[in-house]
Design an enzyme around this catalytic site. Sequence first.
Site, short mmCIF file in Angstrom:
data_model
loop_
_atom_site.label_atom_id
_atom_site.label_comp_id
_atom_site.label_asym_id
_atom_site.label_seq_id
_atom_site.Cartn_x
_atom_site.Cartn_y
_atom_site.Cartn_z
CE1 TYR A 1 35.52 63.72 -4.39
CE2 TYR A 1 33.77 64.97 -3.72
CZ TYR A 1 34.20 63.56 -4.19
OH TYR A 1 33.41 62.83 -4.29
CG HIS B 188 57.38 72.73 -10.27
ND1 HIS B 188 56.67 73.36 -9.53
CD2 HIS B 188 58.15 73.24 -11.29
CE1 HIS B 188 57.07 74.65 -9.56
NE2 HIS B 188 57.90 74.96 -10.69
CG HIS C 195 55.51 77.61 -13.67
ND1 HIS C 195 56.61 78.13 -14.38
CD2 HIS C 195 56.34 76.74 -12.92
CE1 HIS C 195 57.75 77.87 -14.24
NE2 HIS C 195 57.59 76.87 -13.25
#
Length: 231
Positions: free
Chosen positions: A132, A96, A98
């Site tokens: 891609y 994870h 930001h």
Amino acid sequence: MTETHAREEICRIGHSLFARGYVHATAGNISVRLDDGFLITPTDACLGFLDPARLAKLDAHGQQLSGDKASKTIALHTCIYAAARAFDAHTACVIHTHSTHCVALTLRASDQTQPQSTFAQAPELLPALTPYFVMKVGHVPVIDYHRPGDAQAAEAVARTITRYGEQGTPIRAVMLARLGPNVWHDTPAAAMATLEELEETARLACMPTTDTHALNAAQIQALRQTFGARW
């Protein structure tokens, strides 16, 4: 992957992401699913300066066994593993971040910038802009904003993973509005590559001169047939 190798890889990937600006300050976290539990970066840790010995170790039920205090996002990560492994049993790492451009896309007017999904009611972060992105990332549904650590966000992510998987299109990423992407794969290196492709495609979409028309159906089908694209 042994626990020792997993600890080393989490720290290597964290340092790489930090050094190249994919994470900043103490934002972001990385976890690995082990045979007997989980490893996850500690709460408020900077991913650029992790110590393998201080990573949080949890048992299979999410109870902490050793290391510094686990990131509060372990609840979200365990939900992702449970849902994603129903469609890809090799899923073993969640990252994870930001990441700037991914977050920026969720700050725009959603009706104008985010394509509607054919698999869920929620919009998706990006159309099929590049081959891609289609091949390496695939659909990225946007989850409505919840405060960091909110259990409802974890539930929404798990439902979304299940919905896409049941439609025959397993996903490898979701986008938490105003917070950042969660990506998953079978190794930390593969999860990092997915994140990189996602953030770079978001960066392209944020450029004012970018043509954001998606690849057409025939082009996407050719990618599916040739490369097994996940779109």
